[in-house]
Design a protein around this motif. Structure first.
Motif, short mmCIF file in Angstrom:
data_model
loop_
_atom_site.label_atom_id
_atom_site.label_comp_id
_atom_site.label_asym_id
_atom_site.label_seq_id
_atom_site.Cartn_x
_atom_site.Cartn_y
_atom_site.Cartn_z
N MET B 458 24.84 55.04 31.15
CA MET B 458 23.93 54.89 32.29
C MET B 458 22.49 55.09 31.84
N ILE B 459 22.28 56.05 30.95
CA ILE B 459 20.91 56.31 30.49
C ILE B 459 20.40 55.12 29.68
N ASN B 460 21.24 54.59 28.81
CA ASN B 460 20.82 53.43 28.02
C ASN B 460 20.51 52.22 28.90
N LYS B 461 21.24 52.12 30.02
CA LYS B 461 20.99 51.00 30.91
C LYS B 461 19.60 51.12 31.54
N GLN B 462 19.21 52.33 31.89
CA GLN B 462 17.88 52.55 32.44
C GLN B 462 16.82 52.17 31.43
N LYS B 463 17.11 52.53 30.19
CA LYS B 463 16.19 52.22 29.11
C LYS B 463 16.00 50.71 29.00
N LYS B 464 17.11 49.99 29.05
CA LYS B 464 17.04 48.53 28.95
C LYS B 464 16.29 47.93 30.12
N ASN B 465 16.38 48.60 31.29
CA ASN B 465 15.65 48.10 32.46
C ASN B 465 14.16 48.42 32.39
N GLY B 466 13.74 49.06 31.33
CA GLY B 466 12.31 49.29 31.17
C GLY B 466 11.82 50.63 31.67
N ALA B 467 12.73 51.58 31.88
CA ALA B 467 12.28 52.90 32.31
C ALA B 467 11.89 53.72 31.09
N ALA B 468 10.96 54.65 31.29
CA ALA B 468 10.63 55.62 30.26
C ALA B 468 11.51 56.84 30.50
N VAL B 469 12.29 57.23 29.49
CA VAL B 469 13.28 58.28 29.71
C VAL B 469 12.99 59.49 28.82
N LEU B 470 12.99 60.68 29.45
CA LEU B 470 12.89 61.93 28.71
C LEU B 470 14.27 62.58 28.74
N PHE B 471 14.80 62.91 27.58
CA PHE B 471 16.18 63.37 27.47
C PHE B 471 16.17 64.75 26.80
N ILE B 472 16.41 65.80 27.59
CA ILE B 472 16.51 67.13 27.02
C ILE B 472 17.94 67.31 26.57
N GLY B 473 18.14 67.56 25.29
CA GLY B 473 19.52 67.62 24.80
C GLY B 473 19.78 68.88 24.02
N GLU B 474 21.06 69.13 23.71
CA GLU B 474 21.37 70.27 22.85
C GLU B 474 22.16 69.84 21.63
N ASP B 475 22.87 68.72 21.73
CA ASP B 475 23.64 68.25 20.59
C ASP B 475 22.73 67.38 19.72
#
Lengths: 359, 527
Positions: B458-475
């Motif tokens: 789902m996150i990658n799909k947003q990216k492809k749609n042109g959204a700017a994504v901030l992803f706080i991760g731990e892994d």
């Protein structure tokens, strides 16, 4: 390896029928336990229970009195329910009733010459506004400084009570009272007239019931109350102004309790006394919880409570059962009714070696 | 099973569990679980969230009691009724969440709760602790206060606590979740040292590469059952995943390439945010994200991730600096949202959505239905004083179908759903507003592998749609495998922003611990 133990397991789901069954069973058990108690007092339980019913429902007068008792309980329960749904522990209904009654009494004492269609709306508005502002004090302090609303509202009860005492002893002392400290009886024009044999406070109560129900279930503000009650973080995340919602809800909650005070003063007592609230503010808390904060359930539950109180009063005089013993009977019933909620929410599981049995 | 390695095979059994079953209501957390642990062995307990690992260990440490089955410790049948019983049997558990008193020293925390020994002076205690430290290679000054310690040092204190109580059987619950790669290496050295001394160790984890690195044997749990116990030497990671999930899973992460000259959508400049006590939680943070770009954020827990998200969503005030979004459809107009109200940030033309870390405590109302939760961000747009629930319900039903959310109906309270479905409801709702900027904090925490990969998709799909994504991760593996760039936070400062295609895990680990690497693009981080 391990001995059998009983433990409580939270129910994920319970059919409404089963829950109803539990509650019916609880009342049955309460009546049995109370019956044993009556037997020990040396009376016939059936006779005592019978007269409790007769004393609260049996005659037209009895029924009227029970309904009169229901009205303030119903209105006040509606009021505290609003705050409770927001997890704001408004223990101050008792004081809010007093303040509402005081505000209404001012107009009843000094403006009784106004026409009824002006006077009563003004009295109701005054009661609502005064009690609402009174209730806003702990709400603002909670929103601003994070004070504990339970203690705050509880202590304000005494303040309100002492204000009535002050008015009774001083400014509002009945000049025709032979120096006896009391507030004058309201003029005829400031007393709520009977409709179908009971002062029209019951109409106000029923209208409020519908309004509160719609407000809580259908309005945006009602939705906000639920969200804030569940989690203030979620409310902030959704962009809600949490402080504003807390204060607004508490104004409504206290204002409705104030209306109960106005109804008591102008409808039931026709004057203002210290006992205008008379514990209703506390009983309403129990009623609201037994109704699970559901406005529609508050109507039957507050009626049941009124029945219980009228009935115990009645057996006091008929059987000479002491006031305290009647209170014990009430306590037994309450204990079972509240206790059964535990079984509605949890299921007991008995553990044995190798197998587990669900009870 | 294959014969065990010779050194361990001869060792006596420290733990022998036979047929343990534990149920919570209708939920069977553990069913007929049998496993063994030898002295001088590290056993990994591997399984997804909810597979019953923690329940099993809680029975060993006396927190729960089994419904049926038997526990043998050092060959004797034992009834562990309380944590005190477990402690007397030499079983020590190191929990995921530390149980330390912040204002006391390391030594005070270690002796806290142990029975008083006659004539045991402070000096003697310090000596005993020093002995332990030397024997196992634990490096913490016993006289320091807990609040001065780093996360990994606190964990070391937890380990010292159980060793001080002469525990011979150690259970570590997800010990690496909060550590940097370097700290994990150090922890594993300590574990190996303890194994050499003949201790028996159970490591609870869901991270495969750690299992492969440190354990002797692996017991895999799935849905409360033991799938199998295998020798580390005879198994591959892929086979373990298959055992864990029940089917072969493609664990490869996709990284759609962003357009090379995409415009910047979110710009953060010199942002400073204070915490509750007035201390700086974000210190001079600057970065930007382009359309179609995924910027990862790495850092030890509490490095300012939470504050960053909440600031961007308008929930915290800024001390200084600014946050701007760029309206690409309107002349690249810069909109300053530094001091904007959350509703304005949600509702503006360049809309922003925030998927918080605490799903049920911030993102959703757990006791409300899926439909009512849909209303949370939109109810105030409706005209009039009433809430309209019908459209929300239809929206919820659409969402349930589109994201295949497992629920009895749209009216089911959200708290009844499983973690993965809760997250789908939350993300699904947030994506309904078609955000231009998407902020996600730990979006897969607590989810099983299938749900995690559904969320990544789902996150990658947003990216492809042109959204700017901030992803706080731990892994870190996920951050490096999915993001375009990774920003590393330490103590509220940006240590560096590295290219995820070229950076290594150890490089990130060093940055997380606060050291700046000279060969990376320092200029960008310190601008």
């Amino acid at each position: 390896m391990t001995k059998p133990v009983i433990r409580a397991v939270q129910r994920t789901d319970i059919a409404p029928g089963v829950a109803f069954g539990f509650r019916a069973l609880a009342i049955g058990l309460a009546l049995c336990t109370g019956g044993v108690f009556i037997l020990l007092l040396g009376h016939n339980p059936f006779a005592v229970y019978g007269s409790m019913l007769r004393g609260s429902l049996g005659t037209e007068i009895a029924l009227t009195e029970t309904i009169k008792m229901t009205i303030p309980l119903l209105v006040t329960s509606l009021g505290v329910t609003l705050a409770f749904r927001m997890r704001f522990w408004n223990i101050g209904a008792e004081g809010q009733i007093c303040i509402g009654a005081i505000a209404a009494t001012y107009f009843a004492l000094f403006h009784a010459d106004w026409p009824g269609w002006v006077l009563f709306p003004v009295m109701m508005t005054a009661a609502f506004v005064a009690a609402g502002l009174w209730g806003a004090i702990p709400a603002v302090c909670k929103a601003r400084f994070g004070t504990n609303e339970t203690l705050f509202t509880l202590m304000m009860n005494y303040l309100a009570l002492y204000i009535i005492q002050f008015l009774r002893e001083g400014p509002w002392k009945d000049p025709a009272g032979f120096n006896y400290p009391k507030i004058a009886r309201f003029a005829q024009s400031a007393q709520m007239k009977g409709v179908l044999g009971i002062h029209w406070g019951w109409i106000v109560a029923l209208v409020l019931l519908v309004l509160v129900y719609l407000y809580m279930r259908r309005s945006k503000q009602g939705y906000e109350i639920d969200v804030v009650g569940q989690s203030e973080n979620t409310a902030r995340y959704a962009g809600m102004n949490v402080s504003k919602i807390i204060v607004r809800t508490m104004v409504f909650s206290a204002g409705i309790c104030g209306l109960a005070g106005m109804i008591q003063a102008a409808g039931a007592n026709r004057t203002l006394t210290e006992s205008v609230a008379g514990g209703v503010g506390f009983t309403a808390i129990t009623v609201a919880w037994l109704s699970q904060l559901n406005p529609l359930a508050i109507l039957p539950v507050s009626f049941l409570f009124a029945m219980l109180q009228r009935g115990s009063g009645f057996i006091e005089s008929i059987f000479g059962i002491s006031n305290a013993a009647a209170a014990v009977l009430q306590g037994v019933l309450l204990f079972f009714m509240l206790g059964c909620e535990f079984f509605v929410r949890f299921r007991l599981t008995v553990r044995k070696e190798g197998v587990s049995v669900h009870a | 099973m294959q014969p065990t390695t010779p050194i361990i095979a001869g060792q006596p059994l420290a733990i022998d569990l036979r047929g343990l079953t534990k149920t919570f209501g209708k939920v069977i957390a553990n069913q007929d679980i049998s496993l063994t642990l030898r002295e001088g062995e590290i056993l990994s307990l591997l399984g997804e969230n909810g597979s019953g690992k923690t329940t099993l260990m809680n029975m060993l440490s006396g927190i729960y009691r089994p419904d049926s089955g038997a526990i043998f410790i050092h060959g004797q049948r034992r009834d562990i009724r309380s944590p005190i019983d477990a402690f007397k049997l030499g079983i020590g558990m190191i929990h995921q969440h530390f149980k330390l008193v912040d204002v006391l020293t390391v030594a005070e925390n270690i002796v806290l709760g142990t029975p008083a020994e006659k004539g045991m002076s402070r000096a003697a205690i310090t000596r005993k602790i020093a002995d332990l430290s030397l024997r196992y290679g634990l490096m913490v000054d016993p006289n320091r206060k807990i609040y001065e310690l780093s996360v990994s040092e606190k964990q070391t204190v937890e380990i010292m606590k159980v060793l001080y109580r002469n525990a011979r059987i150690l259970i570590l619950d997800e010990p690496t979740a909060v550590l940097t790669p370097q700290e994990i290496d150090r922890l594993f050295q300590i574990l190996r040292r303890m194994r050499e001394q003949g201790n028996a160790i159970i490591l609870i984890t869901h991270k495969l590469h750690e299992v492969m690195e440190v354990s002797d044997r692996i017991t895999v749990l799935r849905k409360g059952l033991v799938v199998d116990t295998v020798e580390r030497a005879n198994i591959t990671s892929d086979a373990l995943v298959e055992m864990m999930v029940g089917a072969a899973v493609d664990l490869s992460l996709k990284r759609p390439e962003p357009e090379p000259d995409a415009p910047v959508l979110l710009k953060v400049e010199n942002l400073c945010v204070r915490g509750a006590e007035g201390e700086l939680k974000l210190n001079d943070v600057s970065f930007d994200i382009r359309a179609g770009e995924l910027l990862g954020v790495a850092g030890v827990a509490g490095s300012g991730q939470k504050e960053l998200c909440e600031k961007l969503a308008g929930l915290l005030p800024a001390k200084s600096g600014c946050v701007k979004v760029i309206d690409i459809d309107n002349n690249m107009n810069e909109v300053d949202i530094t001091h904007a109200h959350p509703r304005k940030i949600i509702g503006q033309r360049v809309s922003m959505s925030f998927i918080p870390e605490d799903r049920l405590g911030m993102g959703l109302v757990p006791s409300m239905s899926i439909a009512d939760n849909m209303l949370l961000k939109t109810y105030h747009h409706e005209p009039g004083p009433l809430v309209r629930r019908k459209p929300a319900r239809e929206q919820a039903e659409k969402l349930i179908e589109r994201l295949s959310i497992a629920t009895p109906s749209a009216l089911t309270p959200v708290r009844r759903l499983s973690g993965g479905n809760v997250q789908k409801v939350l993300i699904g709702r947030e994506l309904l507003s078609k955000p231009k900027v998407l902020i996600t904090a730990y979006p897969v925490r607590g989810l099983d592998i299938h749900s995690s990969y559904a969320i990544y998709k789902m996150i990658n799909k947003q990216k492809k749609n042109g959204a700017a994504v901030l992803f706080i991760g731990e892994d870190l593996d996920v951050l490096l495998g999915m993001c375009d760039r990774v920003m590393v936070l330490c103590g509220g400062k940006v240590m560096d922003i590295v290219d995820a295609r070229t950076a290594t895990k150890h490089q990130l680990g060093a940055l997380m611990a606060g050291s700046i690497i000279s060969d990376s693009k320092k200029g960008e981080a310190l601008a």
